[in-house]
Design a protein around this motif. Structure first.
Motif, PDB file in Angstrom:
ATOM      1  N   GLN A 101       0.854  -1.200   0.000  1.00 49.43           N
ATOM      2  CA  GLN A 101       0.000   0.000   0.000  1.00 49.43           C
ATOM      3  C   GLN A 101       0.876   1.231   0.000  1.00 49.43           C
ATOM      4  O   GLN A 101       2.104   1.126  -0.096  1.00 49.43           O
ATOM      5  N   GLU A 106       6.215   4.940   0.607  1.00 47.80           N
ATOM      6  CA  GLU A 106       6.847   6.091   1.277  1.00 47.80           C
ATOM      7  C   GLU A 106       8.041   5.611   2.105  1.00 47.80           C
ATOM      8  O   GLU A 106       9.128   6.212   2.062  1.00 47.80           O
ATOM      9  N   THR A 129       2.774   9.993   5.558  1.00 43.97           N
ATOM     10  CA  THR A 129       3.957  10.567   4.914  1.00 43.97           C
ATOM     11  C   THR A 129       4.793  11.286   5.972  1.00 43.97           C
ATOM     12  O   THR A 129       6.012  11.109   6.058  1.00 43.97           O
ATOM     13  N   ASN A 187      -5.197  15.781   0.652  1.00 42.59           N
ATOM     14  CA  ASN A 187      -6.193  15.097   1.484  1.00 42.59           C
ATOM     15  C   ASN A 187      -6.390  15.824   2.803  1.00 42.59           C
ATOM     16  O   ASN A 187      -7.505  16.221   3.152  1.00 42.59           O
ATOM     17  N   CYS A 218      -1.907   9.573  -4.801  1.00 44.76           N
ATOM     18  CA  CYS A 218      -3.109   8.798  -4.424  1.00 44.76           C
ATOM     19  C   CYS A 218      -4.362   9.171  -5.223  1.00 44.76           C
ATOM     20  O   CYS A 218      -5.113   8.319  -5.647  1.00 44.76           O
ATOM     21  N   ARG A 219      -4.589  10.492  -5.395  1.00 41.86           N
ATOM     22  CA  ARG A 219      -5.834  10.925  -6.041  1.00 41.86           C
ATOM     23  C   ARG A 219      -5.507  11.705  -7.316  1.00 41.86           C
ATOM     24  O   ARG A 219      -6.043  12.777  -7.573  1.00 41.86           O
ATOM     25  N   SER A 256      -0.916   5.088  -3.343  1.00 44.07           N
ATOM     26  CA  SER A 256      -1.783   4.121  -2.692  1.00 44.07           C
ATOM     27  C   SER A 256      -2.879   3.791  -3.687  1.00 44.07           C
ATOM     28  O   SER A 256      -3.727   4.644  -3.979  1.00 44.07           O
ATOM     29  N   LYS A 259      -6.992   4.286  -3.552  1.00 44.05           N
ATOM     30  CA  LYS A 259      -7.791   5.463  -3.906  1.00 44.05           C
ATOM     31  C   LYS A 259      -8.033   5.410  -5.418  1.00 44.05           C
ATOM     32  O   LYS A 259      -8.845   4.626  -5.891  1.00 44.05           O
TER      33      LYS A 259
HETATM   34  C1  LIG Z   1      -2.612  11.537   0.484  1.00 44.97           C
HETATM   35  C2  LIG Z   1      -2.309  10.165   1.041  1.00 44.97           C
HETATM   36  N1  LIG Z   1      -1.038   9.707   1.002  1.00 44.97           N
HETATM   37  C3  LIG Z   1      -0.730   8.482   1.468  1.00 44.97           C
HETATM   38  C4  LIG Z   1      -1.685   7.656   2.008  1.00 44.97           C
HETATM   39  C5  LIG Z   1      -1.275   6.304   2.547  1.00 44.97           C
HETATM   40  O1  LIG Z   1      -1.773   5.259   1.780  1.00 44.97           O
HETATM   41  P1  LIG Z   1      -2.095   3.820   2.409  1.00 44.97           P
HETATM   42  O2  LIG Z   1      -3.259   3.971   3.312  1.00 44.97           O
HETATM   43  O3  LIG Z   1      -2.351   2.957   1.233  1.00 44.97           O
HETATM   44  O4  LIG Z   1      -0.865   3.389   3.157  1.00 44.97           O
HETATM   45  C6  LIG Z   1      -3.016   8.092   2.067  1.00 44.97           C
HETATM   46  C7  LIG Z   1      -4.071   7.218   2.659  1.00 44.97           C
HETATM   47  O5  LIG Z   1      -5.141   7.625   3.031  1.00 44.97           O
HETATM   48  C8  LIG Z   1      -3.339   9.389   1.566  1.00 44.97           C
HETATM   49  O6  LIG Z   1      -4.596   9.870   1.587  1.00 44.97           O
END
Ligand SMILES: Cc1ncc(COP(=O)(O)O)c(C=O)c1O
Length: 467
Positions: A101, A106, A129, A187, A218-219, A256, A259
């Motif tokens: 994930q 990271e 992060t 986020n 992610c997005r 990730s 998302k």
């Molecule tokens: C902007 C952002 N970076 C990194 C992550 C981390 O991803 P993961 O939950 O797959 O470890 C998320 C998870 O919500 C996120 O929203």
């Protein structure tokens, strides 16, 4: 399509999963037993689950079909070839490292590029992060643009980094800045997009300082869609081309796939530098797995390989954003304080303005999230002083979060427009009786990430007079 037509989901439903209706009395019992903490609820006691958009989406028929085709070989699996081809095609980055994930990507990347005493600069670090930067003995610095501070301001790119502050920190900390990380969309800052112009300026500053630019991707598709809608000159550009333009600025990205990978698990990192990729693969074998599967099964690789392409479908992106904007705009029209303009993956209620009679010490975000559950079985997430309060380094006293928000994160392709209408009605009912809503206090909480495990109490809005 004609914009006056109602919003419809650009898919039809093949498999259904019942959700359970409960009575208000049942919900009272459940939330009390959970210590007034929505993370401690059983999912079966929730009607519409908006806790997160991460890993909670629905897969398409083609993704399910790809699962059956998956090659589960340990080394050299065909599924990895399809995964690698998809990442290369969508992002234009050559070296692809699969991970289970986002946070694993990271961890691997920062292990190579960040060391003790370093500084990492960002529009805003997501919490994993930040944790991975700090785990390396480095300092994570957030430099969000000033327009983002006002939840009611209609600035189109509130996810931007503050370029003046970035330039200053790159000069002041010259030699110590290991990376600049741009989170798309932002986020922690309300799912707000970054503009292409802002990214281009960041690239120029990074080039001048010799600092690598990493994108937290992610997005990425939601950000690209909002660029296309809001940025001059991009209206006629296809979303996949916008994505290629975004990543042309990056030296590397972490992702990730839970998302915009449209998968329930998975992730990767991708980069341009072959030597860095070789070092990452050496570490990958120690912590995640062999380089052709990382932390994923062949089935996961297949789901992500398809998801990355499906997420670029403009009918899907148009519907997703229209549906989120629909909720946001209707709530705003009823006077409910929401974060505007609508972001990419969630609707954010401004609980500080919703419940002005509760001070931050009464956790208005948590109080509001609890009421949404009691009123209609909706599970939301507090992003305020319960989750994000800091400590004054001198006095050790708790200091409030920047905003008291409640996030209604919308899982991808999971709920329908009638669920959105239901949501609007429930929020409106809570809004109408907002003055009666009591505050919350912490009864007990773990030292780290307290919002996950805390037990709370309902307390009167007024705080006791200190003597
Ligand atoms: C902007 C952002 N970076 C990194 C992550 C981390 O991803 P993961 O939950 O797959 O470890 C998320 C998870 O919500 C996120 O929203």
């Amino acid at each position: 399509m004609n914009d006056d037509l109602p919003i419809i989901e650009p898919f039809r439903i093949k498999t259904v999963e019942p959700i359970r209706m409960t009575t208000r009395e049942e919900r009272e019992r459940c939330i009390r037993a959970a210590g007034w903490n929505l993370f401690r609820l059983h999912a079966r006691d929730v009607l519409i689950d908006l806790l997160t958009d991460s890993g909670t989406g629905a897969m398409s028929a083609e993704q399910w079909a790809a699962l059956v085709r998956a090659d589960e070989s340990y080394a050299g699996a065909l599924s990895y070839d399809r995964f690698e081809a998809s990442v290369r095609e969508v992002f234009g980055l050559d070296h692809v490292i699969p991970t289970h994930q986002g946070r694993a990507a990271e961890h691997l990347l920062f292990h190579q590029l960040v060391g003790p005493g370093d500084v990492v600069l960002s529009n805003t670090h997501f919490d994993t992060t930040r944790a991975n930067v700090e785990d390396r003995g480095a300092t994570a610095v957030d430099l969000p643009c000033p327009e983002g501070a006002d939840t009611g301001a209609l600035f189109p790119f509130k996810g931007n980094v503050d370029l003046v502050a970035l330039e200053r920190r790159l000069e002041e900390d010259a030699g110590r800045v290991a990376l600049v990380v741009m989170t798309l969309t932002n986020n922690a800052g309300g799912g707000q997009p970054v503009s292409l112009a802002n990214l281009a300026a960041v690239r120029r500053l990074c080039d001048r300082s010799g600092v690598p630019l990493v994108i937290d991707a992610c997005r990425f598709a939601e950000n690209a869609w909002l660029m296309k809608q809001r940025e001059p000159g991009l209206a006629g550009v296809s979303v996949d081309s916008v994505v290629r333009r975004i990543f042309a600025y990056a030296d590397a990205c972490t992702m990730s796939a839970k998302k915009d990978g449209l998968a329930n698990i998975g992730g990767f990192l991708a980069c341009r530098d072959e030597t860095l990729a070789a070092r990452l693969r050496d570490r990958l074998v120690v912590t995640e797995g062999f380089p052709t599967y990382g932390g994923m099964s062949g089935r996961d690789l297949e789901a992500v390989a398809r998801g990355l392409r499906e997420v670029l479908d403009e009918d899907y992106l148009r519907y997703r954003h229209a549906s989120i904007a629909y909720v946001c705009e209707r709530l705003a029209a009823r006077g409910v304080p929401v974060l505007v303009p609508p972001g990419g993956h969630a609707i954010f209620l401004d609980a500080g303005r919703f419940l002005p009679h509760l001070s931050w010490r009464r956790y208005p975000g948590q109080a509001l999230a609890v009421e949404l559950y009691l009123e209609g079985g909706i599970r939301a997430c507090e992003i305020g002083s319960l989750m994000m309060a800091g400590r004054d380094p001198h006095t050790g006293r708790e200091v409030p979060a920047k905003h008291e928000l409640v996030r209604l994160a919308i899982p991808r392709r999971t709920y329908t427009q009638s669920h959105m209408d239901f949501l609007i009605e429930i929020v409106s009912r809570v809004w109408r009786r907002r003055e009666e809503i009591e505050g919350m206090a912490i009864e007990s909480a773990p030292e780290v990430l307290r919002h996950f495990g805390a037990r709370l109490l309902r307390v009167p809005a007024a705080e006791p007079q200190s003597v």
